[in-house]
Design a protein around this motif. Structure first.
Motif, PDB file in Angstrom:
ATOM      1  N   VAL A  41      19.526 -53.510 -10.596  1.00 29.53           N
ATOM      2  CA  VAL A  41      20.189 -52.553  -9.702  1.00 29.53           C
ATOM      3  C   VAL A  41      20.923 -51.496 -10.525  1.00 29.53           C
ATOM      4  O   VAL A  41      20.846 -50.294 -10.235  1.00 29.53           O
ATOM      5  N   ALA A  92      20.373 -47.409 -10.788  1.00 33.22           N
ATOM      6  CA  ALA A  92      21.420 -46.421 -10.564  1.00 33.22           C
ATOM      7  C   ALA A  92      21.514 -45.440 -11.732  1.00 33.22           C
ATOM      8  O   ALA A  92      21.726 -44.240 -11.531  1.00 33.22           O
ATOM      9  N   GLU A 120      16.247 -56.726  -0.330  1.00 37.01           N
ATOM     10  CA  GLU A 120      17.163 -55.597  -0.244  1.00 37.01           C
ATOM     11  C   GLU A 120      16.412 -54.274  -0.100  1.00 37.01           C
ATOM     12  O   GLU A 120      17.046 -53.221   0.008  1.00 37.01           O
ATOM     13  N   GLY A 121      15.086 -54.345  -0.144  1.00 37.19           N
ATOM     14  CA  GLY A 121      14.317 -53.120   0.005  1.00 37.19           C
ATOM     15  C   GLY A 121      14.327 -52.238  -1.226  1.00 37.19           C
ATOM     16  O   GLY A 121      14.156 -51.017  -1.133  1.00 37.19           O
ATOM     17  N   LEU A 122      14.536 -52.850  -2.370  1.00 31.13           N
ATOM     18  CA  LEU A 122      14.574 -52.048  -3.600  1.00 31.13           C
ATOM     19  C   LEU A 122      13.270 -52.101  -4.376  1.00 31.13           C
ATOM     20  O   LEU A 122      12.981 -51.200  -5.170  1.00 31.13           O
ATOM     21  N   GLU A 129      13.873 -48.321  -0.356  1.00 36.07           N
ATOM     22  CA  GLU A 129      13.883 -48.058   1.080  1.00 36.07           C
ATOM     23  C   GLU A 129      15.271 -47.612   1.501  1.00 36.07           C
ATOM     24  O   GLU A 129      16.257 -47.939   0.853  1.00 36.07           O
ATOM     25  N   PRO A 130      15.358 -46.867   2.604  1.00 38.77           N
ATOM     26  CA  PRO A 130      16.682 -46.471   3.090  1.00 38.77           C
ATOM     27  C   PRO A 130      17.472 -47.702   3.519  1.00 38.77           C
ATOM     28  O   PRO A 130      16.911 -48.735   3.877  1.00 38.77           O
ATOM     29  N   ALA A 131      18.776 -47.586   3.459  1.00 41.06           N
ATOM     30  CA  ALA A 131      19.637 -48.716   3.790  1.00 41.06           C
ATOM     31  C   ALA A 131      19.535 -49.030   5.279  1.00 41.06           C
ATOM     32  O   ALA A 131      19.536 -48.115   6.117  1.00 41.06           O
ATOM     33  N   PRO A 132      19.464 -50.301   5.626  1.00 40.24           N
ATOM     34  CA  PRO A 132      19.482 -50.663   7.049  1.00 40.24           C
ATOM     35  C   PRO A 132      20.856 -50.350   7.630  1.00 40.24           C
ATOM     36  O   PRO A 132      21.837 -50.217   6.907  1.00 40.24           O
ATOM     37  N   PHE A 148      23.944 -52.202   6.523  1.00 41.23           N
ATOM     38  CA  PHE A 148      24.317 -52.210   5.107  1.00 41.23           C
ATOM     39  C   PHE A 148      25.712 -51.642   4.881  1.00 41.23           C
ATOM     40  O   PHE A 148      26.533 -52.236   4.189  1.00 41.23           O
ATOM     41  N   ARG A 149      25.954 -50.490   5.481  1.00 38.91           N
ATOM     42  CA  ARG A 149      27.208 -49.786   5.247  1.00 38.91           C
ATOM     43  C   ARG A 149      28.439 -50.665   5.515  1.00 38.91           C
ATOM     44  O   ARG A 149      29.353 -50.726   4.703  1.00 38.91           O
ATOM     45  N   TRP A 171      28.717 -53.549   2.993  1.00 41.47           N
ATOM     46  CA  TRP A 171      29.129 -53.045   1.690  1.00 41.47           C
ATOM     47  C   TRP A 171      30.628 -52.743   1.699  1.00 41.47           C
ATOM     48  O   TRP A 171      31.345 -53.059   0.753  1.00 41.47           O
ATOM     49  N   HIS A 213      20.752 -36.548  -8.425  1.00 36.81           N
ATOM     50  CA  HIS A 213      20.640 -37.657  -7.471  1.00 36.81           C
ATOM     51  C   HIS A 213      20.176 -37.147  -6.113  1.00 36.81           C
ATOM     52  O   HIS A 213      20.620 -37.586  -5.072  1.00 36.81           O
ATOM     53  N   LEU A 240      16.399 -39.510  -4.277  1.00 34.93           N
ATOM     54  CA  LEU A 240      16.415 -40.958  -4.381  1.00 34.93           C
ATOM     55  C   LEU A 240      15.305 -41.595  -3.576  1.00 34.93           C
ATOM     56  O   LEU A 240      14.971 -42.746  -3.773  1.00 34.93           O
TER      57      LEU A 240
END
Lengths: 136, 136, 136, 136
Positions: free
Chosen positions: B22, B26, B63-65, B79-82, B85-86, B89, B127, B130
DNA sequence: GTGGTCTAGACCACA
DNA sequence: GTGGTCTAGACCACT
């Protein structure tokens, strides 16, 4: 000061208890000198074994955030951070921030989230307002 | 892209592998479309069981990464965050920030740490792409 | 490496286990890198619950003397002493030496006891001979 | 003769009281024949329950260091050590010395610490009349 | 097969 | 009445 436990989470119960107490300390719901509920009472309130609460309290004790007393029970103390704390914290922060970053959240938004969370801490003392946002 | 594993850490090996990938995503060492090394090779390189690497890859997939194909191997996808997620997090960030706060680190310094870490991501502030960066 | 536990002592069992492992470390019966027996096996050997052994191992881990590993079990590590160790140790030594002193044991004898005990440590490496005694 | 009690320590209060009286005996602040303050007065002076002081005095009585009379109160006596004392003391000393040894303190330094502590006892080396010093 | 987590409940030490 | 110790045993996570 209320705890919300998720028994089916992959986060151990004692860790959840510890985390929420730390959050309670930050938001000023708990202050140095305040007593924490007795282990067995807190355990009964949330339907967990007192050993589980005991482990959470012991974690907090090792972190220098509370002190366990035979008579008084547990009280908040907030010792200063040991020298190695900063570096270890930074590594954990790196991963957490990276997770948000790679999921496409713009750095500005991530920072805004952090700012908002920090501003929600210690509301009574009003350390400072970190956001550039308007008020009034 | 190098991994530094600490077998004696209390952080599980699979988690360390996942975390460093991860972080690699980044910092731009890995980009969408890039292939990850085969599970067995990575396992051999670092002397861990391939089940351990498999678990790390599976985490990243959930995690869709990354995406796992039986022929192509693992490729980065981002993938975009579900929607949930927000919030999740934010809860983890709350605890992490609270830890620093209650240990007496001033909010300004905490924010400065976060800013520095975010600035170390995706060099040159590029960035913007992405997602959608890999494909014909 | 054998442990002799006294269930009726006022010293907790886990403390007895911890103490004897520390002594074993000093006498060289255990060296850095050596594995300790699995918690449950040691517990079974001495007829105590594995939680009791677990607590002893956890104490040793907090003291930086062993490291607990998921796969390997417990291994000896011997981290350096933290800065506050010296002062705390001195206070405990003061009380222990005072006990012998007030019971009429001459200081020379007390020192001789300490010297003999220290000389019994780490016999293989033969740090140095602290006694002024004669040897043929 | 002053006591410094740490209510938040993990050492029980009665043990702290007992330890400091033993240290006071060693440094000559208390001598055989000297009276100890009445239990209730000492308890009041330090804000602890008189049961706590009572337990400390009882410990000292069991060790043969004081004698309790219902009229005279507690007086220092310093009975000779029972035959089993030496062996039990040696075992405790072994653990204490082992702790310092395994934390890397050189044996010479450990001995120097012990010597310094012993030299601080009974000022002016007048440790010859540990018994029989009290009379008309 | 290792340690970790959690529950359940008894008994003790401290104040 | 507080926390501490110990036992007993189930189930899970990691490798």
């Amino acid at each position: 000061m209320l705890l919300y436990l998720q028994p089916d989470s992959d986060v151990p119960l004692y860790q959840q208890i510890r985390d929420q107490i730390v959050a309670g300390l930050a938001t000023g719901q708990l202050s140095p000198g305040d007593p924490l509920p007795p282990i067995r009472q807190l355990a009964a309130d949330f339907g967990v074994h007192f050993h589980t609460v005991n482990k959470a309290y012991d974690l907090l004790r090792q972190e220098g955030l509370i002190r366990l007393h035979r008579r008084t029970g547990a009280v908040v103390v907030c010792e200063p951070a040991p020298p190695e704390f900063r570096g270890q914290w930074r590594e954990r922060a790196r991963v957490l921030l990276a997770e948000a970053f790679v999921k496409g959240i713009p750095p500005e938004e991530i920072l805004a989230e952090c700012t908002a969370l920090l501003n929600s801490f210690q509301p009574a003392n009003a350390h400072s307002d970190l956001s550039g946002g308007a008020s009034t």
